[in-house]
Design a protein around this motif. Structure first.
Motif, mmCIF file in Angstrom:
data_model
loop_
_atom_site.group_PDB
_atom_site.id
_atom_site.type_symbol
_atom_site.label_atom_id
_atom_site.label_comp_id
_atom_site.label_asym_id
_atom_site.label_seq_id
_atom_site.Cartn_x
_atom_site.Cartn_y
_atom_site.Cartn_z
ATOM 1 N N ASP A 48 43.417 132.724 65.951
ATOM 2 C CA ASP A 48 43.547 131.614 66.889
ATOM 3 C C ASP A 48 44.345 132.043 68.111
ATOM 4 O O ASP A 48 44.797 133.198 68.211
ATOM 5 C CB ASP A 48 44.175 130.389 66.210
ATOM 6 C CG ASP A 48 45.500 130.724 65.523
ATOM 7 O OD1 ASP A 48 46.215 131.626 66.006
ATOM 8 O OD2 ASP A 48 45.826 130.078 64.503
ATOM 9 N N GLU A 60 44.214 124.570 73.216
ATOM 10 C CA GLU A 60 44.787 124.108 71.957
ATOM 11 C C GLU A 60 46.309 124.231 72.001
ATOM 12 O O GLU A 60 46.858 124.932 72.872
ATOM 13 C CB GLU A 60 44.205 124.887 70.781
ATOM 14 C CG GLU A 60 44.501 126.366 70.736
ATOM 15 C CD GLU A 60 43.827 127.045 69.556
ATOM 16 O OE1 GLU A 60 42.755 126.571 69.130
ATOM 17 O OE2 GLU A 60 44.379 128.033 69.051
ATOM 18 N N VAL A 114 49.716 122.401 75.361
ATOM 19 C CA VAL A 114 48.270 122.619 75.300
ATOM 20 C C VAL A 114 47.854 123.448 76.514
ATOM 21 O O VAL A 114 47.983 122.988 77.652
ATOM 22 C CB VAL A 114 47.502 121.284 75.255
ATOM 23 C CG1 VAL A 114 45.994 121.544 75.279
ATOM 24 C CG2 VAL A 114 47.888 120.493 74.012
#
Length: 311
Positions: free
Chosen positions: A146, A184, A12
């Motif tokens: 993303d 993320e 992450v």
């Protein structure tokens, strides 16, 4: 789409860190950028990598503006260096004049654009008008959904842009804040795999005192038209190259991001929503809930009717 075998390698991190890490792994020779929100974290991370000695054979040029940053990279690329920058919004607009020089001189400079609205009024939030305003400058533009795609697209666009049949600069466009500042799960690029995928940059034509050449010379209308024609041909050659490089990337890394155009639940669809950027995730959620469909793409002159891919 990530191969399940790779999910164990996820960490992450902030989107900007993932992009900076991907840039480092692509082994640039010269980086030059001026900080501007929301791009700043990318170059901050790169500066830290440089200070820690993690980017060998690379020089980071501190400049006083975005105009200077892209100008420095034009010179560096002309002598054969692999180059990188990052910017956004008014910073990208300040580069506008030099963007034409980079593409006209066929210099494969790569930059990340953290898309942000252009003032007035001042707005630091996401909008694509900064990069769309550069549509006719002759740069490849790839828009990502993303953080994983933002990082993975960097070695791909280097490979596309540096192809001897293309030799055009390129932008990886990621939504500011929504992707640049989000944390993320991401699979960070691995050096050995990236080296196998992205070869060193050895351009055929460079500025060299031992072999004098002219870049960006004066051109009368007939010659100027020829240059522009060759640029357009290179842009057309980039279309199948984008597809083939995406498939090659999948073979090595186990991740595929759709190439030029990707589809989502298109079978028997009655409505097709076309979009790009991080909003695709929201649209996909709506598709999943209401059983509609989605076709999404990066801007290109390709006929969309011939480009639909099955889900």
């Amino acid at each position: 789409m990530i191969n399940p075998a790779y999910k164990g390698k996820m960490v992450v991190v902030e989107g900007s860190y993932a992009v900076a890490h991907a840039t480092k792994i692509c082994r640039p020779n010269v980086i030059s950028a001026y900080p501007i929100t929301p791009q700043t974290h990318i170059v901050e991370n790169l500066s830290q990598f440089m200070a820690d000695g993690e980017v060998p054979n690379c020089e980071y040029i501190n400049v006083e503006s975005e105009f200077s940053a892209i100008s420095a990279l034009v010179g560096a690329s002309a002598v054969g260096a692999r180059t990188y920058s990052a910017t956004t919004s008014q910073g990208l607009l300040l580069m506008h004049e030099v963007l034409f020089n980079a593409s006209g001189m066929r210099l494969p400079i790569i930059m990340t654009v953290a898309n942000r609205a252009v003032g007035a009024p001042i707005n630091i939030w996401n909008d694509h008008q900064d990069s769309i305003a550069q549509r006719d400058t002759g740069w490849l533009q790839l828009y990502v959904e993303d953080v994983q795609e933002a990082a993975d697209t960097l070695p791909q666009i280097y490979k596309i842009a540096e192809d001897s049949d293309i030799m055009l600069p390129g932008m990886v466009c990621m939504d500011g804040f929504i992707l640049s500042h989000v944390y993320e799960p991401v699979v960070l690029l691995e050096q050995e795999l990236t080296d196998n995928f992205l070869p060193p940059f050895h351009p055929e034509n460079i500025l060299d005192p031992e072999d004098p050449q002219t870049f960006g010379a004066f051109a009368a209308p007939d010659t100027y038209e020829e240059f522009r024609f060759l640029q357009e041909q290179a842009m057309q050659k980039a279309l199948p190259k984008i597809e083939s490089v995406a498939k090659e990337f999948e073979e090595i890394f186990g991740r595929f991001h759709g190439g030029l155009i990707d589809g989502y639940h298109l079978d028997d669809a009655e409505i097709i929503i076309m979009s790009m950027g991080s909003i695709l995730g929201t649209v996909k959620d709506v598709v999943d809930q209401y059983r509609t469909c989605l076709l999404y793409t990066s801007p290109s002159p390709r006929d969309k009717r011939q480009s639909r891919m099955p889900s």
